[in-house]
Design a protein around this motif. Structure first.
Motif, PDB file in Angstrom:
ATOM      1  N   TYR A 148      -1.156   2.905  -4.430  1.00 45.75           N
ATOM      2  CA  TYR A 148      -1.582   1.473  -4.288  1.00 45.75           C
ATOM      3  C   TYR A 148      -1.096   0.517  -3.100  1.00 45.75           C
ATOM      4  CZ  TYR A 148      -2.962   2.820  -8.945  1.00 45.75           C
ATOM      5  OH  TYR A 148      -3.606   3.488 -10.046  1.00 45.75           O
ATOM      6  N   ILE A 189      -4.561   0.598 -15.722  1.00 42.27           N
ATOM      7  CA  ILE A 189      -5.538   1.025 -14.412  1.00 42.27           C
ATOM      8  C   ILE A 189      -6.224   2.373 -14.584  1.00 42.27           C
ATOM      9  CG2 ILE A 189      -5.457   1.141 -11.999  1.00 42.27           C
ATOM     10  CD1 ILE A 189      -3.159  -0.788 -11.965  1.00 42.27           C
ATOM     11  N   LYS A 240      -7.233   1.851  -2.807  1.00 43.66           N
ATOM     12  CA  LYS A 240      -6.755   1.074  -3.979  1.00 43.66           C
ATOM     13  C   LYS A 240      -5.642   0.132  -3.520  1.00 43.66           C
ATOM     14  CE  LYS A 240      -5.469   4.983  -6.086  1.00 43.66           C
ATOM     15  NZ  LYS A 240      -5.098   5.798  -7.045  1.00 43.66           N
ATOM     16  N   THR A 293      -7.136  -4.111  -8.352  1.00 40.91           N
ATOM     17  CA  THR A 293      -6.695  -4.988  -9.685  1.00 40.91           C
ATOM     18  C   THR A 293      -6.084  -6.203  -9.508  1.00 40.91           C
ATOM     19  OG1 THR A 293      -6.071  -2.565 -10.451  1.00 40.91           O
ATOM     20  CG2 THR A 293      -4.917  -4.471 -11.703  1.00 40.91           C
ATOM     21  N   VAL A 329      -4.809  -7.685 -15.022  1.00 45.87           N
ATOM     22  CA  VAL A 329      -3.546  -7.509 -15.689  1.00 45.87           C
ATOM     23  C   VAL A 329      -2.753  -8.757 -15.699  1.00 45.87           C
ATOM     24  CG1 VAL A 329      -1.368  -6.373 -15.591  1.00 45.87           C
ATOM     25  CG2 VAL A 329      -3.223  -5.016 -14.823  1.00 45.87           C
ATOM     26  N   ASP A 334     -11.031  -0.680  -4.779  1.00 41.71           N
ATOM     27  CA  ASP A 334     -10.619  -0.732  -5.985  1.00 41.71           C
ATOM     28  C   ASP A 334      -9.674  -1.639  -6.142  1.00 41.71           C
ATOM     29  OD1 ASP A 334      -8.733   0.176  -8.213  1.00 41.71           O
ATOM     30  OD2 ASP A 334     -10.455   1.173  -8.969  1.00 41.71           O
ATOM     31  N   GLY A 370      -3.734  -8.920 -10.627  1.00 43.34           N
ATOM     32  CA  GLY A 370      -2.465  -9.380 -11.781  1.00 43.34           C
ATOM     33  C   GLY A 370      -1.932 -10.601 -11.598  1.00 43.34           C
ATOM     34  N   PHE A 407      -3.412  -3.432  -5.381  1.00 46.42           N
ATOM     35  CA  PHE A 407      -3.014  -4.512  -6.628  1.00 46.42           C
ATOM     36  C   PHE A 407      -2.629  -5.767  -5.887  1.00 46.42           C
ATOM     37  CE2 PHE A 407       0.037  -6.397  -9.419  1.00 46.42           C
ATOM     38  CZ  PHE A 407      -0.498  -6.075 -10.942  1.00 46.42           C
ATOM     39  N   VAL A 428     -13.347  -7.933  -8.630  1.00 43.78           N
ATOM     40  CA  VAL A 428     -12.113  -7.195  -9.027  1.00 43.78           C
ATOM     41  C   VAL A 428     -12.690  -6.062  -9.925  1.00 43.78           C
ATOM     42  CG1 VAL A 428     -10.384  -8.842  -8.403  1.00 43.78           C
ATOM     43  CG2 VAL A 428     -11.039  -8.717 -10.777  1.00 43.78           C
ATOM     44  N   ASN A 429     -11.786  -5.297 -10.072  1.00 47.32           N
ATOM     45  CA  ASN A 429     -12.068  -3.876 -11.014  1.00 47.32           C
ATOM     46  C   ASN A 429     -11.508  -4.182 -12.592  1.00 47.32           C
ATOM     47  OD1 ASN A 429     -12.260  -2.848  -8.027  1.00 47.32           O
ATOM     48  ND2 ASN A 429     -13.816  -1.654  -9.348  1.00 47.32           N
ATOM     49  N   ARG A 430     -10.597  -4.811 -12.467  1.00 46.78           N
ATOM     50  CA  ARG A 430      -9.777  -5.068 -13.743  1.00 46.78           C
ATOM     51  C   ARG A 430      -8.728  -6.183 -13.443  1.00 46.78           C
ATOM     52  NH1 ARG A 430      -8.470  -0.968 -10.815  1.00 46.78           N
ATOM     53  NH2 ARG A 430     -10.168   0.230 -11.708  1.00 46.78           N
TER      54      ARG A 430
END
Length: 349
Positions: free
Chosen positions: A102, A345, A76, A151, A179, A149, A153, A78, A175-177
């Motif tokens: 992460y 997340i 994972k 994220t 922020v 995984d 941002g 970020f 990307v999965n999400r």
């Protein structure tokens, strides 16, 4: 109708009069970056490497990837993108992500911080999509490191950029999400300035690309951050200046265009997106204790309204007494920001 030509003339006079050299004009060679190996970063416990981003409008350019990996391994990650007049220095943030399992990555975008070359005007850009290559390079490294995984941002203009990235790429964002921390989704101006003046300046920015537009000589926000004044943080003020430098007319056009295209394609953001903003707007220029209690750069209500238009799986939340950069706020406010990020997340696997 005569108002428009008059305004344009004033803009051109002001832009020329406020032209500003960052330092003495650079007359040396423009040498592309060739060393792209990992090396110890300026932040203890981090490592960094340059990415040669080829030839840009002002010569060779590069971005910088900074990372801190989990000791016990993780898949994972970020990835953090900074804002305007900024660079990555928030070591506390990376350490918190690593401690939470992460792998942490950040990018100093082209013409910022670690990446800025002596021949480059700081923070200058002509199209926000130029930053997509910097993000793609980091994402490629993140996947190479075994992360599945991810994220993405971003703070302020970085929040605009990552949102725009999601809207343009859609299902191919990789990307999965997403922020965002006080994303620059709207100009903090009156309706006339937003709808008339800024577009006019942006239009002329297509032709007078390097015209400089002087910024307000305000110290309130910087003083609320810097430990040597009233804040908690230590950073390089040559890279994150106390007084925001003049921006180019092409920068204005780039931001305005990205905002417009983002909202035309907002429904194309297919991954969950978090939009965080402060609970209050702070007016003024010179520092006072009130600057420690809200956003002195953008209007949180504008962020909230615009944030509600992004994608179909969005979370918009206010952080009580958060500063413009929520993760640089007082301890209670930044803990609330981190709680919001990690909750988002984990709720959107």
């Amino acid at each position: 109708m005569r108002t428009f030509p008059f305004f344009i003339i004033l803009f051109l006079i002001a832009a020329t009069a406020s032209a500003w050299d960052v330092n003495k004009k650079y007359d040396g060679p423009k040498t592309p970056t060739t060393d792209t190996t990992w090396h110890p970063d300026i932040l203890n416990g981090y490592e960094a490497r340059y990415v040669n981003q080829g030839e840009a409008f002002d010569g060779p350019c590069r971005s910088t990837i900074i990372r801190k990996l989990c000791k016990n391994g993780s898949t994972k990650a970020f990835l953090y993108i900074h804002g305007f007049n900024d660079y990555f220095f928030q070591s506390e943030m990376g350490e918190l992500f690593v401690d939470s399992g992460y792998n942490f990555y950040a990018v100093d975008l082209r013409r910022y911080g670690r990446s800025r070359e002596p021949w480059q005007y700081p923070f200058n850009i002509r199209d926000q999509k130029e930053y997509f290559a910097d993000i793609d390079s980091a994402l490629s490294q993140i996947r190479k490191d075994g992360n599945t995984d991810i994220t993405l941002g971003g703070h302020s203009t970085g929040g605009l950029t990552v949102s725009y990235f999601g809207a343009v790429r859609g299902n191919l964002a990789g990307v999965n999400r997403i922020v965002t921390d006080s994303p620059f989704l709207e100009w903090n101006y009156s309706p006339f300035m937003r709808n008339v003046a800024v577009p006019i300046v942006g239009f002329f920015g297509k032709f007078f690309k390097n015209a400089k537009i002087k910024q307000s000589h305000c110290d309130g926000y910087a003083y609320s951050l810097l430990k040597e004044y009233y804040g908690e943080w230590v950073y390089n003020t040559d890279w994150k200046m106390v007084y925001s430098p003049p921006v180019t007319a092409s920068w204005v056009n780039s931001i305005n265009t990205a905002q417009s295209k983002l909202f035309k394609n907002a429904k194309n953001i297919t991954v969950p997106i978090l939009v965080m903003h402060s609970s209050r707007k702070i007016e003024g220029c010179d520092y006072s204790p009130v600057f420690q209690t809200g956003d002195a750069v953008l209007d949180p209500e504008m962020i909230r309204k615009q944030g509600e238009k992004l994608g179909s799986r969005r979370v918009v939340c206010a952080i009580d007494s958060g500063l413009h950069d929520l993760i640089l706020s007082s301890e209670k406010a930044r803990e609330a920001a981190y709680d919001s990020i990690f909750s988002f997340i984990r709720s959107n696997p």
